[in-house]
Enzyme design. Structure first.
Site, PDB file in Angstrom:
ATOM      1  N   TRP A  52       0.860  -1.187   0.000  1.00 39.60           N
ATOM      2  CA  TRP A  52       0.000   0.000   0.000  1.00 39.60           C
ATOM      3  C   TRP A  52       0.897   1.237   0.000  1.00 39.60           C
ATOM      4  O   TRP A  52       1.556   1.461  -1.037  1.00 39.60           O
ATOM      5  CB  TRP A  52      -1.098  -0.079   1.066  1.00 39.60           C
ATOM      6  CG  TRP A  52      -0.741  -0.208   2.505  1.00 39.60           C
ATOM      7  CD1 TRP A  52      -0.868   0.749   3.474  1.00 39.60           C
ATOM      8  CD2 TRP A  52      -0.259  -1.390   3.177  1.00 39.60           C
ATOM      9  NE1 TRP A  52      -0.477   0.244   4.691  1.00 39.60           N
ATOM     10  CE2 TRP A  52      -0.103  -1.051   4.548  1.00 39.60           C
ATOM     11  CE3 TRP A  52       0.090  -2.673   2.786  1.00 39.60           C
ATOM     12  CZ2 TRP A  52       0.359  -1.953   5.506  1.00 39.60           C
ATOM     13  CZ3 TRP A  52       0.550  -3.578   3.736  1.00 39.60           C
ATOM     14  CH2 TRP A  52       0.677  -3.217   5.062  1.00 39.60           C
ATOM     15  N   ASP A  53       0.987   2.040   1.069  1.00 41.02           N
ATOM     16  CA  ASP A  53       1.700   3.326   0.975  1.00 41.02           C
ATOM     17  C   ASP A  53       3.031   3.181   0.230  1.00 41.02           C
ATOM     18  O   ASP A  53       3.880   2.369   0.617  1.00 41.02           O
ATOM     19  CB  ASP A  53       1.990   3.877   2.371  1.00 41.02           C
ATOM     20  CG  ASP A  53       0.727   4.239   3.131  1.00 41.02           C
ATOM     21  OD1 ASP A  53      -0.372   3.902   2.658  1.00 41.02           O
ATOM     22  OD2 ASP A  53       0.841   4.843   4.206  1.00 41.02           O
ATOM     23  N   ALA A 139       4.397   4.347   7.689  1.00 39.23           N
ATOM     24  CA  ALA A 139       4.919   5.155   6.587  1.00 39.23           C
ATOM     25  C   ALA A 139       5.926   6.223   7.014  1.00 39.23           C
ATOM     26  O   ALA A 139       5.999   6.631   8.179  1.00 39.23           O
ATOM     27  CB  ALA A 139       3.778   5.805   5.835  1.00 39.23           C
ATOM     28  N   ARG A 209       2.288  10.177  13.051  1.00 43.41           N
ATOM     29  CA  ARG A 209       3.047   9.321  12.136  1.00 43.41           C
ATOM     30  C   ARG A 209       3.389  10.042  10.828  1.00 43.41           C
ATOM     31  O   ARG A 209       3.064  11.193  10.637  1.00 43.41           O
ATOM     32  CB  ARG A 209       2.235   8.064  11.831  1.00 43.41           C
ATOM     33  CG  ARG A 209       0.829   8.320  11.309  1.00 43.41           C
ATOM     34  CD  ARG A 209       0.127   6.984  11.052  1.00 43.41           C
ATOM     35  NE  ARG A 209      -1.204   7.145  10.516  1.00 43.41           N
ATOM     36  CZ  ARG A 209      -2.326   7.049  11.226  1.00 43.41           C
ATOM     37  NH1 ARG A 209      -2.289   6.802  12.520  1.00 43.41           N
ATOM     38  NH2 ARG A 209      -3.495   7.208  10.632  1.00 43.41           N
ATOM     39  N   ASP A 210       4.014   9.291   9.934  1.00 44.03           N
ATOM     40  CA  ASP A 210       4.240   9.662   8.532  1.00 44.03           C
ATOM     41  C   ASP A 210       5.194  10.855   8.349  1.00 44.03           C
ATOM     42  O   ASP A 210       4.840  11.871   7.721  1.00 44.03           O
ATOM     43  CB  ASP A 210       2.895   9.958   7.826  1.00 44.03           C
ATOM     44  CG  ASP A 210       1.922   8.783   7.887  1.00 44.03           C
ATOM     45  OD1 ASP A 210       2.343   7.680   8.268  1.00 44.03           O
ATOM     46  OD2 ASP A 210       0.729   8.984   7.568  1.00 44.03           O
ATOM     47  N   GLU A 294      -3.312  12.499   6.730  1.00 38.96           N
ATOM     48  CA  GLU A 294      -2.215  11.545   6.719  1.00 38.96           C
ATOM     49  C   GLU A 294      -1.170  11.903   5.661  1.00 38.96           C
ATOM     50  O   GLU A 294      -1.446  12.593   4.681  1.00 38.96           O
ATOM     51  CB  GLU A 294      -2.757  10.143   6.407  1.00 38.96           C
ATOM     52  CG  GLU A 294      -3.870   9.713   7.344  1.00 38.96           C
ATOM     53  CD  GLU A 294      -4.211   8.244   7.189  1.00 38.96           C
ATOM     54  OE1 GLU A 294      -3.795   7.457   8.063  1.00 38.96           O
ATOM     55  OE2 GLU A 294      -4.885   7.865   6.220  1.00 38.96           O
TER      56      GLU A 294
HETATM   57  C1  FRU Z   1      -2.038   5.628   5.107  1.00 38.57           C
HETATM   58  C2  FRU Z   1      -1.675   5.069   6.463  1.00 38.57           C
HETATM   59  C3  FRU Z   1      -0.529   5.848   7.063  1.00 38.57           C
HETATM   60  C4  FRU Z   1       0.094   4.861   7.999  1.00 38.57           C
HETATM   61  C5  FRU Z   1      -0.131   3.546   7.276  1.00 38.57           C
HETATM   62  C6  FRU Z   1      -0.467   2.389   8.158  1.00 38.57           C
HETATM   63  O1  FRU Z   1      -2.515   4.669   4.230  1.00 38.57           O
HETATM   64  O2  FRU Z   1      -2.780   5.061   7.312  1.00 38.57           O
HETATM   65  O3  FRU Z   1      -0.932   7.029   7.702  1.00 38.57           O
HETATM   66  O4  FRU Z   1       1.438   5.159   8.217  1.00 38.57           O
HETATM   67  O5  FRU Z   1      -1.183   3.740   6.355  1.00 38.57           O
HETATM   68  O6  FRU Z   1      -0.667   1.217   7.442  1.00 38.57           O
END
Ligand code: FRU
Length: 424
Positions: A52-53, A139, A209-210, A294
């Protein structure tokens, strides 16, 4: 995580507000801000893992960077479990939806490489098992530091807690591919403080996060964006006239929107290596509007600061709504004031007929927007879906002043380099 007195030396800025009035202007299905339909016949990057990310390798100024002609991306990744009894339904069939929904709890950082900016080949895990201090590797951002190939990977170490961390390693290339070496010592940088940014103790559903480090093109200093929630006990936030904005008669009722408290956080580095950081007040808050902003990131263009962040339909507050996708804000200086792009903030949302087709958009400085496929309906009623866990088609947008326009669509996972670094 020591605490030293502020060296920032500026009067703290006022966060810009994404107001309920702004969000009332969000409209799904405007073709200029809607991602083209993703076909259910998409190819998958891998049958073994979900991704995903997606985090393209870049330099500290935000340019997507290849090394010796190899493009490199990092992805949040989790094994697929088609044969695991735990993920079989009552008929003995693989319950891919449940497997996909559980992925966050076992997210690990992987990398991929490519000669063409697409057709990614799996490199493997970035850190060996046991290197990262927590269960989940969430992420962040990989930054190419120099021509020696050194890379700082900033990411989020989650469960227990949520800590912004970094780990340094090196990218090594051959004629045949790319490997990542090192990435053995994770350094904790900071956690939510409870004064500016909400802690787990204040709200079990907090977000912190992120990380997205960058050099301010104007003042030359090293900063970092991150996702947060505004500090305070859950339920204690006020949605007042400033958060409501200029709404028409009949739109003053804020319902239970005090529970939605997203913000885009910012920190400044006290050192050039980015090992010592000071959190500053949020750049942007969405109290009373949305609970998640996010993966915040910037595009610096035309002397302006274009701030992008992803958000969901389900995290909107009572009385406001919008599609899953990427939202944006623009300012003339780093600390704002920021105004929502397109009036509303919406830059690229999913079409309402396929509300979960993509997520986790990253707007790159060349106007290309990468994202992953979440789920796409396979019948007209939308009851049957196909899970993605793979790269979505890249979309091209044009950013013009305070407006953005969808102008192009490219191949799945197309992330071309903006510059190439020859390693020494
Ligand atoms: C976005 C997210 C990020 C996080 C990750 C967790 O898709 O929610 O904010 O770091 O996915 O899986």
């Amino acid at each position: 995580m020591k605490s030293t007195p502020s060296t920032f030396g500026k009067t703290p800025h006022q966060p810009s507000l994404w107001t309920r009035a702004d969000a009332l202007k969000v409209h799904a299905d405007d073709p200029t801000t809607t991602q083209p339909l993703v076909s259910a016949n998409f190819p998958v990057l891998s049958d073994e893992v979900f991704i995903w990310d997606t985090m393209p390798l870049r330099d500290i100024d935000g340019n997507i960077t290849s090394v010796d002609g190899w493009s490199v991306i990092f992805t949040l990744t989790a094994d697929r479990h088609p044969n695991d009894p735990q993920y079989l339904d009552q008929n003995g069939n693989y319950d891919v939806i449940r497997d996909w929904n559980d992925r966050h709890g076992r997210a690990k950082m992987y990398y991929w490489f490519s000669r063409t900016g697409k057709d990614w080949k799996l490199g493997g895990r970035v850190m060996a098992e046991g290197v990262s201090p927590t269960v989940r590797e969430w992420a962040g951002t990989p930054i190419l530091l120099n021509e020696q190939g050194e890379v700082d990977l900033y990411y989020t170490a989650v469960t227990p807690g949520a800590t912004i961390v970094k780990v340094r390693g090196r990218v090594v290339t051959t004629e045949h591919g790319v490997s990542l070496v090192g990435f053995e010592k994770v350094k904790p940088l900071f956690e939510a403080d409870g004064k500016m940014y909400q802690t787990e103790a204040q709200n079990a559903f907090w977000g912190f996060r992120d990380p997205w480090p960058f050099r301010d093109p104007k003042d030359g200093k090293l900063y970092m964006l991150f996702e947060g929630n505004v500090a305070g006990e859950r339920g204690s936030h006020k949605v007042g006239i400033a958060e409501i904005g200029d709404v028409p008669p009949g739109y003053e009722d804020v319902g239970n929107s005090r529970f939605q408290t997203a913000c885009v956080g910012i920190a400044v580095a006290r050192d050039e290596d980015g090992d010592d950081w000071e959190m500053l007040p949020p750049l942007l808050t969405a109290v009373g509007v949305n609970d998640q902003t996010e993966r915040p990131h910037f595009v610096f263009q035309d002397g302006k600061y274009y701030l992008f962040t992803i958000s969901h339909t389900f995290t909107y507050a009572d009385g406001v709504t919008g599609p899953d996708g990427v939202y944006g804000f623009v300012a003339d200086s780093l600390f704002g004031p920021y105004v929502p792009l397109n009036g509303s903030g919406l830059v690229l949302g999913n079409p309402s007929s396929q509300p979960f087709q993509t997520y986790s958009h990253c707007v790159m400085p060349n106007g290309l927007v990468t994202s992953f496929i979440d789920s796409v309906p396979t019948d007209d009623t939308g009851t049957q879906i196909r899970i993605g866990g793979t790269e979505a088609p890249t979309v091209g947008i044009k950013i013009k002043g305070q407006q953005t326009f969808v102008v192009a669509e490219y191949d799945y996972g197309y992330i071309p380099p903006m510059l190439d670094v020859t390693l020494k």
